[in-house]
Structures are given as structure tokens and as C-alpha cells.
Design a protein around this motif. Sequence first.
Motif, PDB file in Angstrom:
ATOM      1  N   VAL A  34       0.638  -1.237   0.103  1.00 21.72           N
ATOM      2  CA  VAL A  34      -0.044  -0.112   0.120  1.00 21.72           C
ATOM      3  C   VAL A  34       0.824   1.030  -0.221  1.00 21.72           C
ATOM      4  O   VAL A  34       0.304   2.196  -0.663  1.00 21.72           O
ATOM      5  CB  VAL A  34      -1.024  -0.138   1.039  1.00 21.72           C
ATOM      6  N   ALA A  35       2.148   1.265   0.665  1.00 23.91           N
ATOM      7  CA  ALA A  35       3.086   2.333   0.821  1.00 23.91           C
ATOM      8  C   ALA A  35       3.442   2.820  -0.809  1.00 23.91           C
ATOM      9  O   ALA A  35       3.437   3.944  -1.176  1.00 23.91           O
ATOM     10  CB  ALA A  35       4.153   2.172   1.675  1.00 23.91           C
ATOM     11  N   ALA A  36       3.838   1.640  -1.366  1.00 27.92           N
ATOM     12  CA  ALA A  36       4.311   1.748  -2.811  1.00 27.92           C
ATOM     13  C   ALA A  36       3.072   2.461  -3.733  1.00 27.92           C
ATOM     14  O   ALA A  36       3.548   3.218  -4.550  1.00 27.92           O
ATOM     15  CB  ALA A  36       4.746   0.315  -3.375  1.00 27.92           C
ATOM     16  N   PHE A  37       1.996   1.976  -3.389  1.00 27.10           N
ATOM     17  CA  PHE A  37       0.714   2.624  -4.090  1.00 27.10           C
ATOM     18  C   PHE A  37       0.725   3.917  -3.883  1.00 27.10           C
ATOM     19  O   PHE A  37       0.595   4.954  -4.845  1.00 27.10           O
ATOM     20  CB  PHE A  37      -0.611   1.704  -3.681  1.00 27.10           C
ATOM     21  N   CYS A  38       0.644   4.432  -2.740  1.00 27.05           N
ATOM     22  CA  CYS A  38       0.687   5.876  -2.301  1.00 27.05           C
ATOM     23  C   CYS A  38       1.819   6.604  -3.035  1.00 27.05           C
ATOM     24  O   CYS A  38       1.725   7.460  -3.388  1.00 27.05           O
ATOM     25  CB  CYS A  38       0.856   5.939  -0.782  1.00 27.05           C
TER      26      CYS A  38
END
Length: 116
Positions: free
Chosen positions: A78-82
Motif C-alpha cells: 500500500v505504501a508503494a501504491f501511495c
Amino acid sequence: MSIQDMIKGKKEWRAHMARVKALPQDYQIVYKELQRYLFKVGPVELTEGTGLLSGIIDLFEEGAASGKGVLEVTGSDVAAFCDDLIKDSKTYADIFQESVVRESRKALKRDTDRTK
């Protein structure tokens, strides 16, 4: 900012959060984590309305409507998505870094000018 603008902004934020609360529970949890992450990282346009956050809700609403799990929408990281969402955005950290570099250059130039 006038009182009218503040009232309008508060109404928009409440409507925005109502959309979040209408999402399935797993989407709400991930949204809140995304929001927390984005508030820490501080992309400048995040404070200019709720455009980026509304776009995330749009994406989540589509995913939920099609029966996808939230991690099918964002991917498992999810952090990479952000980070991918804001990769071309200027952050407050970027602005601060630029000001530090600018001030350092000024100080170096002053020191160089004094030694001449």
C-alpha cells in the motif's frame, strides 16, 4: 480565508468522509492508512481541496462495486501504491529541502565574497 470558505471546506470534508464511511470496512481501513501516510509525506496539492483523496475514493468505490478486495485495487504494498500516486507531486519536504539548499548557497556566496 474567509469564514464562508472555512464553512464550505468543512462541508466538503464532511461529505468526503461520508463517502469513506460508505465503503466496505477493509476499504475504510486502507483509506485511513493511505490518508495518514499522505498527511505525513505532505504532497502540496493535498491541501488544495480533496482532489487526490477524492480520486482514491472514486477508485475504491469502483473496486468495491465490482466486488474486488481492497488489496486487489492497491496491490499488496500500500505504501508503494501511495508513492506511485504522488511520485510527480511536490511535497513540503521538497520545498523545505530547496529552501535549505538556497540558503546554504547564499551563505557560501557571502563567505566567498568576504574573502575576496
